[in-house]
Design an enzyme around this catalytic site. Structure first.
Site, PDB file in Angstrom:
ATOM      1  N   ASP A 114      18.267  23.497 -46.190  1.00 26.57           N
ATOM      2  CA  ASP A 114      18.145  22.099 -46.620  1.00 26.57           C
ATOM      3  C   ASP A 114      18.132  21.995 -48.141  1.00 26.57           C
ATOM      4  OD1 ASP A 114      15.691  23.450 -46.660  1.00 26.57           O
ATOM      5  OD2 ASP A 114      14.517  21.662 -46.209  1.00 26.57           O
ATOM      6  N   ASP A 134      12.521  16.733 -52.561  1.00 21.74           N
ATOM      7  CA  ASP A 134      12.613  16.410 -51.139  1.00 21.74           C
ATOM      8  C   ASP A 134      11.198  16.251 -50.594  1.00 21.74           C
ATOM      9  OD1 ASP A 134      13.100  16.162 -48.433  1.00 21.74           O
ATOM     10  OD2 ASP A 134      14.640  17.716 -48.393  1.00 21.74           O
ATOM     11  N   THR A 198     -12.736   3.751 -46.357  1.00 22.33           N
ATOM     12  CA  THR A 198     -12.298   5.148 -46.281  1.00 22.33           C
ATOM     13  C   THR A 198     -10.779   5.258 -46.222  1.00 22.33           C
ATOM     14  OG1 THR A 198     -14.346   5.774 -45.165  1.00 22.33           O
ATOM     15  CG2 THR A 198     -12.478   7.281 -44.943  1.00 22.33           C
TER      16      THR A 198
END
Length: 287
Positions: A114, A134, A198
């Site tokens: 990739d 990426d 949170t």
């Protein structure tokens, strides 16, 4: 769908990029990317891959395929099934192929397929020097120098790995699934810097923490000899979540890996290939 000029080769080439989180695929024909989609990688079975490819062949026909995989188990399944629907015309991506760039790296066989596709696509579209990021399961930086050489890069955990690790190693912090993160980011563009609960605090850490890493790494790389004028581009499912509104001048190109795969196929089988995919409009959809 992106449409190129008239009179272009009409062979239908299937582009397949298998990542740890998702598999990205599209059909390239006559200067167009068609049927672009992402499917989750984790749940894939041979039967599901076979059904998907047969449906694609019925709709469009498949004259050849190029396969990029960083998941060996799935790479074998896809390779077998692609052989069946493409008449055996499957090109597995590796460093020995014509890539449109040269490799300046001690062990080129260890470079992820990739990453080679990203470098090839970035070099074609943006020229050199270029730094391509990426944003997948891992966050990778790959560098093509001004002479068109792949020089190497940087690998670190991707955004959702950070979030997942927090949930795994703490008793009270929740897991933030990708749809939840994407929805929270897109609704307001970016989360508040100071979280009031949170989930907001985790989203702020995810976005601004990753953005800080990107800013520092990109700045450091651009101080390297030969990279001062480098273009910056990014791809991957999490790129927009981190980069939209950042002001860093990084081009976000969700189709960059596919562009690189299509380019590599053309370089190695010019008679069977489509012309360069010079651009896909913002309206292009992933299904």
């Amino acid at each position: 769908m992106w449409q190129g000029g008239a009179g272009m080769n009409s062979s239908s080439i299937l582009l397949v990029d298998i990542g740890n989180t998702s598999t990205h695929l599209a059909l390239a024909r006559g200067g167009r990317f068609m049927d672009v989609r992402r499917v989750p990688s984790r749940a894939q079975t041979r039967a599901a891959v076979r059904a998907l490819l047969r449906a694609c062949k019925r709709r469009h026909g498949i004259d050849g395929a190029v396969l990029c995989s960083v998941v060996p188990r799935l790479g074998g399944i896809w390779s077998d099934e692609l052989e069946k629907v493409s008449g055996g015309k499957v090109l597995p991506l590796n460093h020995k192929l014509k890539l449109g760039i040269q490799i300046n790296y001690p062990n080129p066989a260890s470079i992820g397929a990739d990453r080679l596709a990203n470098a090839a696509g970035a070099h074609e579209k943006y020229g050199a020097p270029v730094i391509v990021m990426d944003f997948g399961t891992a966050l990778t930086f790959d560098i093509v120098s001004s002479g068109g050489f792949y020089e190497g890069g940087i690998i670190l955990p991707g955004p959702m790995l950070f979030a997942g690790y927090l949930a795994e190693k703490t008793a009270l912090l929740p897991r933030l699934p990708f749809p939840s993160v994407r929805g929270a980011m897109s609704a307001k563009g970016k989360p508040p810097l100071i979280g009031k609960n949170t989930k907001q605090a985790m989203l702020a850490g995810l976005r601004y923490g990753c953005l800080g890493m990107v800013r520092e790494i990109a700045a450091s790389l651009k101080r390297e000899k030969g990279l001062r004028g480098a273009r910056l581009c990014a791809t991957g499912g999490y790129a927009a979540i981190v980069l939209v509104g950042s002001g860093l001048g990084i081009a976000i190109d969700p189709f960059l890996t596919l562009r690189g795969l299509e380019r590599i196929y053309r370089l190695n089988f010019p008679a069977k290939s489509a012309p360069p995919a010079a651009g896909i409009p913002p309206s292009g959809k992933l299904s």
